[in-house]
Design a protein around this motif. Sequence first.
Motif, mmCIF file in Angstrom:
data_model
loop_
_atom_site.group_PDB
_atom_site.id
_atom_site.type_symbol
_atom_site.label_atom_id
_atom_site.label_comp_id
_atom_site.label_asym_id
_atom_site.label_seq_id
_atom_site.Cartn_x
_atom_site.Cartn_y
_atom_site.Cartn_z
ATOM 1 N N GLU A 46 0.674 -1.313 0.135
ATOM 2 C CA GLU A 46 -0.079 -0.118 -0.057
ATOM 3 C C GLU A 46 0.999 1.300 0.055
ATOM 4 O OE1 GLU A 46 -3.814 1.964 2.207
ATOM 5 O OE2 GLU A 46 -2.501 0.495 3.595
ATOM 6 N N ALA A 82 2.376 1.855 -3.284
ATOM 7 C CA ALA A 82 1.280 2.230 -4.365
ATOM 8 C C ALA A 82 1.208 3.829 -4.031
ATOM 9 C CB ALA A 82 -0.075 1.583 -4.322
ATOM 10 N N ALA A 89 -0.576 6.442 -6.938
ATOM 11 C CA ALA A 89 -1.667 5.581 -7.374
ATOM 12 C C ALA A 89 -3.055 6.365 -7.021
ATOM 13 C CB ALA A 89 -2.075 4.146 -6.524
ATOM 14 N N ASP A 120 -6.311 5.318 -6.171
ATOM 15 C CA ASP A 120 -6.781 4.686 -5.196
ATOM 16 C C ASP A 120 -6.042 3.323 -4.741
ATOM 17 O OD1 ASP A 120 -8.533 4.396 -3.127
ATOM 18 O OD2 ASP A 120 -10.504 4.810 -4.446
ATOM 19 N N VAL A 121 -6.424 2.970 -3.561
ATOM 20 C CA VAL A 121 -5.887 1.557 -3.090
ATOM 21 C C VAL A 121 -7.135 0.960 -2.443
ATOM 22 C CG1 VAL A 121 -4.194 0.264 -1.990
ATOM 23 C CG2 VAL A 121 -3.452 2.226 -3.108
ATOM 24 N N ASP A 122 -7.269 -0.292 -2.500
ATOM 25 C CA ASP A 122 -8.274 -1.040 -1.770
ATOM 26 C C ASP A 122 -7.791 -2.309 -1.211
ATOM 27 O OD1 ASP A 122 -11.213 -1.388 -0.968
ATOM 28 O OD2 ASP A 122 -11.062 -2.951 -2.396
ATOM 29 N N ILE A 157 -5.007 -6.888 -2.594
ATOM 30 C CA ILE A 157 -4.880 -5.602 -2.631
ATOM 31 C C ILE A 157 -4.940 -4.977 -4.050
ATOM 32 C CG2 ILE A 157 -2.539 -5.686 -2.501
ATOM 33 C CD1 ILE A 157 -2.460 -2.935 -1.097
ATOM 34 N N ASP A 158 -5.759 -4.192 -4.311
ATOM 35 C CA ASP A 158 -5.960 -3.490 -5.653
ATOM 36 C C ASP A 158 -5.537 -2.045 -5.851
ATOM 37 O OD1 ASP A 158 -7.120 -6.043 -6.443
ATOM 38 O OD2 ASP A 158 -9.137 -5.366 -5.821
ATOM 39 N N ILE A 159 -4.758 -1.742 -6.887
ATOM 40 C CA ILE A 159 -4.092 -0.453 -7.051
ATOM 41 C C ILE A 159 -4.731 0.066 -8.305
ATOM 42 C CG2 ILE A 159 -2.197 0.829 -7.482
ATOM 43 C CD1 ILE A 159 -0.816 -1.587 -6.021
ATOM 44 N N CYS A 199 -5.031 3.171 -11.302
ATOM 45 C CA CYS A 199 -4.055 4.174 -11.752
ATOM 46 C C CYS A 199 -4.649 4.531 -13.145
ATOM 47 C CB CYS A 199 -2.608 3.630 -11.763
ATOM 48 S SG CYS A 199 -2.468 2.270 -13.014
#
Length: 293
Positions: free
Chosen positions: A188, A191, A196, A198-200, A214-216, A218
């Motif tokens: 995180e 990223a 990035a 957003d990061v989730d 973990i999803d990034i 861009c």
Amino acid sequence: MWACRSLTQIARCRPQLCNLSLTTNKTPFHTSATLLAGRKYQKTIRDKMKKDGNKAGMFAKFSAAIKSVVSQGGPDPASNSILSNIITRARAAGMSRIVLEQSIQKAAASSNAKEGSKWESVTYEARFGEGVLLIVDTLTDNRQRTGPKLRAAFRKFDGSIGVSASWAFDQRGIVACRCKQSNLEAIENAAIELGAEDVDIPEPEEEDGDLRSIDILCEPTELKIFRDEIEKRFCQSSNKIVTELSTDIIYLPKVTTTVNAEAYQALADLIEELEELDDVQRVFHNAVLEGDA
């Protein structure tokens, strides 16, 4: 999932990820729901392979996509970013490296020999029901075959293609990683450092075990930069903390349309029928289920 529907699982997805309604709402892009859409896209591919037993059909679509992009951009994923994205999607879906390599070699040989038809990526914009908009990505060697089949499918569900829909979506790159809980913070922070959007970090599911996702998110133009940096920092043998890595460019809705449960199910049926068509690669929509908007 609002934005993204790839490979038939919309009817089974969690309501908060599939949004459909009779009123149109503007939504900010920077929300966790947008990341859930991207994560749902990645998970849908894996679940499709496990539950539907449709590997042959999906792998055939990947092979067709490889043939197209190799003929246009060459067989080296290092210099052909579209091919690189297809490879990572195919690997996430369970396609073996050996089969992928064979598909690329065959496509390269066919391209060098100037064999076969010219394949092209064609995007169709469509409408369903009271304001639900869809983006349908296809790969075809014959538009005269693909277009009529799509029209027939939409007519069956009182929908239509050839309308303006892209205005309701933003294209975004997504880097989806899997790692142990203890390594989430490092990824995180990396990223965020890279810029990035957003990061989730979604809640774990029972089958995840010790692994977390973990999803990034861009810009599409920065997708290769993000992927290369994550690989360099976390996928090398000296510091291999990312166990799975996949990337893609997806459509996320800027504007959503809420629908009731009946319309939601009809949309699910439409998407399932679309994805049965050989030329259809992916389907994205902006629907939100009533009560989950």
